[in-house]
Design an enzyme around this catalytic site. Structure first.
Site, short mmCIF file in Angstrom:
data_model
loop_
_atom_site.label_atom_id
_atom_site.label_comp_id
_atom_site.label_asym_id
_atom_site.label_seq_id
_atom_site.Cartn_x
_atom_site.Cartn_y
_atom_site.Cartn_z
N SER A 1 0.83 -1.21 0.00
CA SER A 1 0.00 0.00 0.00
C SER A 1 0.87 1.26 0.00
CB SER A 1 -0.97 0.00 1.18
OG SER A 1 -0.29 0.15 2.40
N ASN A 2 2.02 1.21 0.63
CA ASN A 2 2.92 2.38 0.58
C ASN A 2 3.46 2.58 -0.83
OD1 ASN A 2 3.43 3.79 3.27
ND2 ASN A 2 3.48 1.64 3.85
N ILE B 1 16.33 -8.49 5.98
CA ILE B 1 17.32 -7.53 6.48
C ILE B 1 18.50 -7.48 5.52
CG2 ILE B 1 18.90 -6.99 8.39
CD1 ILE B 1 16.82 -8.24 10.27
N LEU B 2 18.80 -6.29 5.03
CA LEU B 2 19.88 -6.15 4.04
C LEU B 2 21.24 -6.22 4.72
CD1 LEU B 2 18.28 -3.26 1.94
CD2 LEU B 2 18.39 -5.69 1.33
N ASN C 1 13.86 3.67 4.60
CA ASN C 1 12.87 2.68 5.05
C ASN C 1 11.77 3.36 5.84
OD1 ASN C 1 11.78 0.07 5.79
ND2 ASN C 1 12.72 0.34 7.81
N HIS D 1 9.22 2.68 8.96
CA HIS D 1 9.08 1.76 10.10
C HIS D 1 7.91 2.23 10.97
CE1 HIS D 1 10.34 -1.09 13.14
NE2 HIS D 1 10.14 -0.13 14.03
N ASP E 1 16.98 -0.45 11.81
CA ASP E 1 16.08 0.65 12.21
C ASP E 1 16.79 1.75 13.01
OD1 ASP E 1 13.97 -0.74 11.00
OD2 ASP E 1 13.45 -1.79 12.84
N ALA F 1 -1.39 7.16 8.10
CA ALA F 1 -0.45 8.27 8.30
C ALA F 1 0.84 8.02 7.50
CB ALA F 1 -0.13 8.42 9.78
N GLU F 2 1.23 6.77 7.39
CA GLU F 2 2.44 6.43 6.63
C GLU F 2 2.29 6.84 5.17
OE1 GLU F 2 2.94 2.11 7.55
OE2 GLU F 2 4.72 2.83 8.59
C1 GRF Z 1 4.11 -0.61 6.92
O1 GRF Z 1 3.40 -0.46 8.10
C2 GRF Z 1 5.57 -0.30 7.10
O2 GRF Z 1 5.82 0.66 8.09
C3 GRF Z 1 6.13 -1.61 7.56
O3 GRF Z 1 5.40 -2.59 6.83
C4 GRF Z 1 4.13 -2.07 6.46
C5 GRF Z 1 4.03 -2.22 4.98
O4 GRF Z 1 2.75 -2.05 4.47
N1 GRF Z 1 7.56 -1.66 7.37
P1 GRF Z 1 2.51 -2.02 2.90
O5 GRF Z 1 3.05 -3.33 2.32
O6 GRF Z 1 3.19 -0.83 2.32
O7 GRF Z 1 1.01 -1.95 2.74
#
Ligand code: GRF
Length: 190
Positions: free
Chosen positions: A19-20, A94-95, A109, A111, A147, A175-176
């Site tokens: 979704s991001n 983890i890279l 990233n 988080h 992180d 919010a992300e």
């Molecule tokens: C997000 O909450 C991000 O912070 C975490 O994993 C989730 C990813 O969601 N690292 P999406 O795959 O972008 O929907």
């Protein structure tokens, strides 16, 4: 940190929902940003984000391999596509330090916690258990230490009395979606 200028080719690493990733693509199109998502790489074949990338005619690959094979293959795609910025969005691997060193560009990233609080997994559960008033999300630079890289942007979300990890996760995710594109704007000068 020195800002990126010119046209920026972004690669997004995902593992699932994406979704991001979707919001990054939408935002860059709508705002005609100097950065564009050019490549999407997933470590899982069934990741929904791959479908969205395909729909948007963005190069996309599933690399279903263990480390370091995943990184080796990914590095080839990154080079081939002249990537200048790598964004991790729900990427569960983890890279390695070696991979990070080999990438001559920045890696960022997102988080789901108010870093430095709650590095690693189960962040919402931990915030609720601790009785925190606020949770949230942080976009940060990726370093070899999990992180722990420099913060770029952070957003706070109120923890409600009735919250459980999944209801809190839902609001934090929303919010992300607004901070991740903004973080890339910060990293890439207009
Ligand atoms: C997000 O909450 C991000 O912070 C975490 O994993 C989730 C990813 O969601 N690292 P999406 O795959 O972008 O929907």
């Amino acid at each position: 940190m020195k800002k990126l200028t010119g046209n920026i080719n972004v690669c997004v690493f995902i593992s699932g929902r994406g979704s991001n990733l979707k919001e990054l693509i939408k935002y860059s199109k709508k705002n005609n940003t100097n950065w564009k998502v050019k490549l999407v790489i997933s470590n899982k074949k069934e990741a929904k984000g791959l479908v969205y990338a395909k729909k948007n005619k963005i190069f996309n690959y599933a690399i279903v391999k263990k480390m370091p094979q995943f990184e080796k293959k990914a590095l080839n795609y990154l080079k081939k596509n002249k990537i200048n910025l790598l964004c991790l969005a729900g990427f569960i691997k983890i890279l390695s330090k070696e991979f990070i060193q080999k990438c001559k560009f920045k890696i960022i990233n997102i988080h789901p916690s108010l870093l430095p609080k709650y590095k690693g997994l189960n962040t919402h559960e931990r915030a609720i258990k601790a009785g925190d008033k606020y949770s949230g999300s942080t976009v940060h630079y990726v370093t070899a230490k999990l992180d722990s890289g420099k913060k770029i942007i952070q957003t706070k979300v109120k923890v409600l009395k009735a919250d459980n990890p999944s209801s809190l996760a839902k609001r934090v995710l929303k919010a992300e979606h607004s901070i991740y594109p903004k973080a890339i704007d910060i990293v890439c000068e207009k």
